[in-house]
Design an enzyme around this catalytic site. Structure first.
Site, PDB file in Angstrom:
ATOM      1  N   LYS A  67      -1.766  -0.242  -3.740  1.00 58.52           N
ATOM      2  CA  LYS A  67      -0.502  -0.555  -3.060  1.00 58.52           C
ATOM      3  C   LYS A  67       0.595  -1.067  -4.003  1.00 58.52           C
ATOM      4  O   LYS A  67       1.433  -1.888  -3.643  1.00 58.52           O
ATOM      5  CB  LYS A  67      -0.693  -1.583  -1.919  1.00 58.52           C
ATOM      6  CG  LYS A  67      -1.831  -1.344  -0.961  1.00 58.52           C
ATOM      7  CD  LYS A  67      -2.153   0.072  -0.710  1.00 58.52           C
ATOM      8  CE  LYS A  67      -1.189   0.839   0.134  1.00 58.52           C
ATOM      9  NZ  LYS A  67      -1.633   2.277   0.207  1.00 58.52           N
ATOM     10  N   SER A  68       0.554  -0.566  -5.225  1.00 52.66           N
ATOM     11  CA  SER A  68       1.557  -0.984  -6.206  1.00 52.66           C
ATOM     12  C   SER A  68       2.507   0.151  -6.579  1.00 52.66           C
ATOM     13  O   SER A  68       3.340  -0.010  -7.469  1.00 52.66           O
ATOM     14  CB  SER A  68       0.861  -1.481  -7.476  1.00 52.66           C
ATOM     15  OG  SER A  68       0.075  -2.609  -7.179  1.00 52.66           O
ATOM     16  N   THR A  70       1.176   3.696  -6.513  1.00 50.28           N
ATOM     17  CA  THR A  70       0.314   4.777  -6.990  1.00 50.28           C
ATOM     18  C   THR A  70       0.840   6.150  -6.579  1.00 50.28           C
ATOM     19  O   THR A  70       0.940   7.061  -7.413  1.00 50.28           O
ATOM     20  CB  THR A  70      -1.111   4.619  -6.406  1.00 50.28           C
ATOM     21  OG1 THR A  70      -1.451   3.240  -6.349  1.00 50.28           O
ATOM     22  CG2 THR A  70      -2.125   5.398  -7.212  1.00 50.28           C
ATOM     23  N   THR A  71       1.142   6.290  -5.302  1.00 56.90           N
ATOM     24  CA  THR A  71       1.560   7.584  -4.754  1.00 56.90           C
ATOM     25  C   THR A  71       2.828   8.070  -5.466  1.00 56.90           C
ATOM     26  O   THR A  71       2.940   9.239  -5.843  1.00 56.90           O
ATOM     27  CB  THR A  71       1.853   7.438  -3.239  1.00 56.90           C
ATOM     28  OG1 THR A  71       0.796   6.678  -2.641  1.00 56.90           O
ATOM     29  CG2 THR A  71       1.965   8.780  -2.568  1.00 56.90           C
ATOM     30  N   HIS A 131      -8.143   3.114  -9.780  1.00 59.45           N
ATOM     31  CA  HIS A 131      -7.918   1.669  -9.638  1.00 59.45           C
ATOM     32  C   HIS A 131      -8.905   0.898 -10.522  1.00 59.45           C
ATOM     33  O   HIS A 131      -8.978  -0.336 -10.444  1.00 59.45           O
ATOM     34  CB  HIS A 131      -8.118   1.213  -8.191  1.00 59.45           C
ATOM     35  CG  HIS A 131      -7.143   1.789  -7.204  1.00 59.45           C
ATOM     36  ND1 HIS A 131      -5.797   1.921  -7.471  1.00 59.45           N
ATOM     37  CD2 HIS A 131      -7.311   2.253  -5.938  1.00 59.45           C
ATOM     38  CE1 HIS A 131      -5.190   2.451  -6.409  1.00 59.45           C
ATOM     39  NE2 HIS A 131      -6.097   2.664  -5.474  1.00 59.45           N
ATOM     40  N   SER A 161       2.126  -5.034   1.617  1.00 60.22           N
ATOM     41  CA  SER A 161       1.867  -3.593   1.719  1.00 60.22           C
ATOM     42  C   SER A 161       0.394  -3.345   2.022  1.00 60.22           C
ATOM     43  O   SER A 161       0.032  -2.536   2.885  1.00 60.22           O
ATOM     44  CB  SER A 161       2.283  -2.920   0.411  1.00 60.22           C
ATOM     45  OG  SER A 161       2.037  -1.540   0.473  1.00 60.22           O
ATOM     46  N   TYR A 220       7.060  -1.605 -10.410  1.00 56.26           N
ATOM     47  CA  TYR A 220       7.630  -0.926  -9.232  1.00 56.26           C
ATOM     48  C   TYR A 220       9.104  -1.285  -9.063  1.00 56.26           C
ATOM     49  O   TYR A 220       9.948  -0.427  -8.818  1.00 56.26           O
ATOM     50  CB  TYR A 220       6.819  -1.340  -7.997  1.00 56.26           C
ATOM     51  CG  TYR A 220       7.228  -0.697  -6.694  1.00 56.26           C
ATOM     52  CD1 TYR A 220       6.613   0.475  -6.257  1.00 56.26           C
ATOM     53  CD2 TYR A 220       8.216  -1.269  -5.882  1.00 56.26           C
ATOM     54  CE1 TYR A 220       6.967   1.064  -5.057  1.00 56.26           C
ATOM     55  CE2 TYR A 220       8.575  -0.682  -4.678  1.00 56.26           C
ATOM     56  CZ  TYR A 220       7.946   0.477  -4.264  1.00 56.26           C
ATOM     57  OH  TYR A 220       8.307   1.052  -3.064  1.00 56.26           O
ATOM     58  N   ARG A 288       5.236   3.669   3.947  1.00 57.68           N
ATOM     59  CA  ARG A 288       5.573   2.712   4.987  1.00 57.68           C
ATOM     60  C   ARG A 288       7.053   2.408   4.940  1.00 57.68           C
ATOM     61  O   ARG A 288       7.831   2.979   5.670  1.00 57.68           O
ATOM     62  CB  ARG A 288       4.711   1.439   4.846  1.00 57.68           C
ATOM     63  CG  ARG A 288       4.813   0.472   6.024  1.00 57.68           C
ATOM     64  CD  ARG A 288       4.000  -0.788   5.783  1.00 57.68           C
ATOM     65  NE  ARG A 288       4.512  -1.553   4.651  1.00 57.68           N
ATOM     66  CZ  ARG A 288       5.373  -2.570   4.749  1.00 57.68           C
ATOM     67  NH1 ARG A 288       5.780  -2.957   5.933  1.00 57.68           N
ATOM     68  NH2 ARG A 288       5.795  -3.211   3.672  1.00 57.68           N
ATOM     69  N   LYS A 289       7.471   1.528   4.024  1.00 61.94           N
ATOM     70  CA  LYS A 289       8.881   1.137   3.929  1.00 61.94           C
ATOM     71  C   LYS A 289       9.478   1.475   2.567  1.00 61.94           C
ATOM     72  O   LYS A 289      10.650   1.773   2.457  1.00 61.94           O
ATOM     73  CB  LYS A 289       8.998  -0.382   4.147  1.00 61.94           C
ATOM     74  CG  LYS A 289       9.580  -0.774   5.463  1.00 61.94           C
ATOM     75  CD  LYS A 289       9.829  -2.275   5.477  1.00 61.94           C
ATOM     76  CE  LYS A 289      10.538  -2.711   6.737  1.00 61.94           C
ATOM     77  NZ  LYS A 289      10.700  -4.180   6.766  1.00 61.94           N
TER      78      LYS A 289
HETATM   79  P1  A3P Z   1       5.198  -0.495   1.353  1.00 61.13           P
HETATM   80  O1  A3P Z   1       3.946  -0.724   2.155  1.00 61.13           O
HETATM   81  O2  A3P Z   1       5.783  -1.776   0.857  1.00 61.13           O
HETATM   82  O3  A3P Z   1       6.185   0.360   2.046  1.00 61.13           O
HETATM   83  P2  A3P Z   1       0.300   3.000  -3.149  1.00 61.13           P
HETATM   84  O4  A3P Z   1       0.992   4.311  -3.350  1.00 61.13           O
HETATM   85  O5  A3P Z   1      -0.134   2.354  -4.414  1.00 61.13           O
HETATM   86  O6  A3P Z   1      -0.772   3.095  -2.123  1.00 61.13           O
HETATM   87  O7  A3P Z   1       1.421   1.998  -2.597  1.00 61.13           O
HETATM   88  C1  A3P Z   1       2.007   2.226  -1.356  1.00 61.13           C
HETATM   89  C2  A3P Z   1       3.372   1.567  -1.347  1.00 61.13           C
HETATM   90  O8  A3P Z   1       4.300   2.396  -2.084  1.00 61.13           O
HETATM   91  C3  A3P Z   1       3.925   1.463   0.051  1.00 61.13           C
HETATM   92  O9  A3P Z   1       4.774   0.310   0.028  1.00 61.13           O
HETATM   93  C4  A3P Z   1       4.706   2.754   0.167  1.00 61.13           C
HETATM   94  O10 A3P Z   1       5.670   2.755   1.185  1.00 61.13           O
HETATM   95  C5  A3P Z   1       5.333   2.840  -1.206  1.00 61.13           C
HETATM   96  N1  A3P Z   1       5.712   4.213  -1.588  1.00 61.13           N
HETATM   97  C6  A3P Z   1       5.052   5.363  -1.322  1.00 61.13           C
HETATM   98  N2  A3P Z   1       5.714   6.411  -1.818  1.00 61.13           N
HETATM   99  C7  A3P Z   1       6.810   5.928  -2.423  1.00 61.13           C
HETATM  100  C8  A3P Z   1       7.918   6.547  -3.106  1.00 61.13           C
HETATM  101  N3  A3P Z   1       7.976   7.864  -3.265  1.00 61.13           N
HETATM  102  N4  A3P Z   1       8.876   5.729  -3.600  1.00 61.13           N
HETATM  103  C9  A3P Z   1       8.813   4.396  -3.437  1.00 61.13           C
HETATM  104  N5  A3P Z   1       7.821   3.764  -2.796  1.00 61.13           N
HETATM  105  C10 A3P Z   1       6.826   4.514  -2.283  1.00 61.13           C
END
Ligand code: A3P
Length: 322
Positions: A67-68, A70-71, A131, A161, A220, A288-289
């Site tokens: 949740k930092s 990754t995606t 991870h 998150s 991030y 999410r946000k």
């Molecule tokens: P929030 O829950 O604060 O919205 P991970 O990818 O490591 O699982 O982390 C998920 C977090 O990254 C979530 O944060 C998600 O909304 C955010 N996220 C996913 N895709 C993103 C993107 N393209 N740009 C910025 N943030 C993104």
């Protein structure tokens, strides 16, 4: 038949019995190995990765605490490295979730216990996600010339998150969950998947200071503030800098737009109901946000103070701050 993988299954199961364990958010167990907590499936995948993965010098590893970002970093890395394979309007990122294009070791190595994944379908350079903390990476990743990109996030936003993500997963499974306060207590004690947070981050931070050619350490919040500069930096680090012609043709802007939260969240493939085979989360759960500072909507002043103090103490003297 009893192949190598059956032995590994047995070995992993036997190992599990000897490891300290603690209840996770949803009542399942976390197991502690080398000082780090893992969910069952990821522990198995980690052990198998260490045993079987052979890094190539050209490989790229996207490493993160969950949740930092990754995606996002997977998408950006893929878009940068494979940009000349096809036009942006045909990018696989428009029809495929980044976690399918850039597989996690721990999931790939835990899916099919009989076969070691071949990753034949991946383009070169291959890009993987993980991870696994720096101290536990397979030797071949540490000792080869493959490169690692790491992204970390303000621990308050990461916590919130993660809380939402775990709630969604638990809701889908109809499991009981901890309250925000109870989960906060666990996190402050380092008990969460891949935790403690500070050890994960410090491990990669220190390694990046020792070997800046091998590890690029990103935040991030920085990426959010100036995505353009960091995409450029990322491309240079990965050995594929943008040419003058590409810059003129606004290739960097295309990549920033393609991988933006707003664009990715609304793609058909990332709408509710879709998921990658073998992945428990739905594709939509990864979006999410996508904002900085959402923690202010959830944490009490005493909680935020406690987490900030904890990080200050853990990061003191390291040169790392949030
Ligand atoms: P929030 O829950 O604060 O919205 P991970 O990818 O490591 O699982 O982390 C998920 C977090 O990254 C979530 O944060 C998600 O909304 C955010 N996220 C996913 N895709 C993103 C993107 N393209 N740009 C910025 N943030 C993104």
């Amino acid at each position: 038949s009893h192949g190598v993988e059956d032995d590994l299954s047995n070995e992993a199961e036997e190992l599990l019995l000897t490891l300290p364990r603690e209840k996770n958010f949803d009542g399942t167990y976390l197991y502690q190995f080398n000082g780090v907590w893992y969910r069952h499936k990821f522990l198995y995948g980690m052990i198998s990765t260490r045993r079987h993965f052979q890094a190539r010098d050209s490989d790229i590893i996207v490493s993160t605490f969950p949740k930092s970002g990754t995606t996002w970093l997977k998408a950006l890395t893929y878009a940068i490295v494979h940009r000349s394979r096809c036009a942006f309007e045909h990018s696989p990122l428009l029809t495929t979730n980044p976690h399918e294009l850039v597989p996690f070791f721990e999931i790939s190595y835990s899916l099919n216990k009989k076969d070691i994944p071949s990753f034949e379908h991946l383009y070169t350079p291959r890009i993987f996600g993980t991870h696994i903390p720096y101290s536990t990476l397979p030797d071949s990743i540490v000792n080869s010339n493959c490169r690692i990109v790491y992204i970390c996030r303000n621990p308050l936003d990461q916590f919130i998150s993660c809380w939402h993500f775990l709630l969604k997963l638990a809701h889908d499974k109809e499991s009981e969950t901890l309250s925000l306060e109870e989960y906060f207590e666990k996190v402050c004690n380092g008990v969460q998947h891949a935790g403690p947070f500070w050890e994960h981050v410090l491990g990669y931070w220190k390694a990046s200071l020792d070997n800046s050619h091998k590890i690029l350490f990103l935040k991030y919040e920085d990426l959010k503030e100036d995505t353009h500069s960091y995409v450029k930096k990322l491309a240079e680090f990965l050995g594929c800098p943008f040419s003058n012609v590409e810059e003129k043709e606004r290739v960097i802007e295309e990549i920033v737009k393609l991988c933006s939260f707003e664009n990715m969240k609304d793609l058909e493939v990332n709408k509710p109901g879709r998921n990658i085979p073998g992945h428990i989360p739905k594709n939509s759960d990864y979006f999410r946000k996508g904002e900085v500072g959402d923690w202010t909507n959830y944490l009490t002043p005493s909680m935020s103070k406690r987490l900030k103090n904890l990080m200050e103490e853990k990061f003191s003297g390291s040169g790392l701050a949030f």
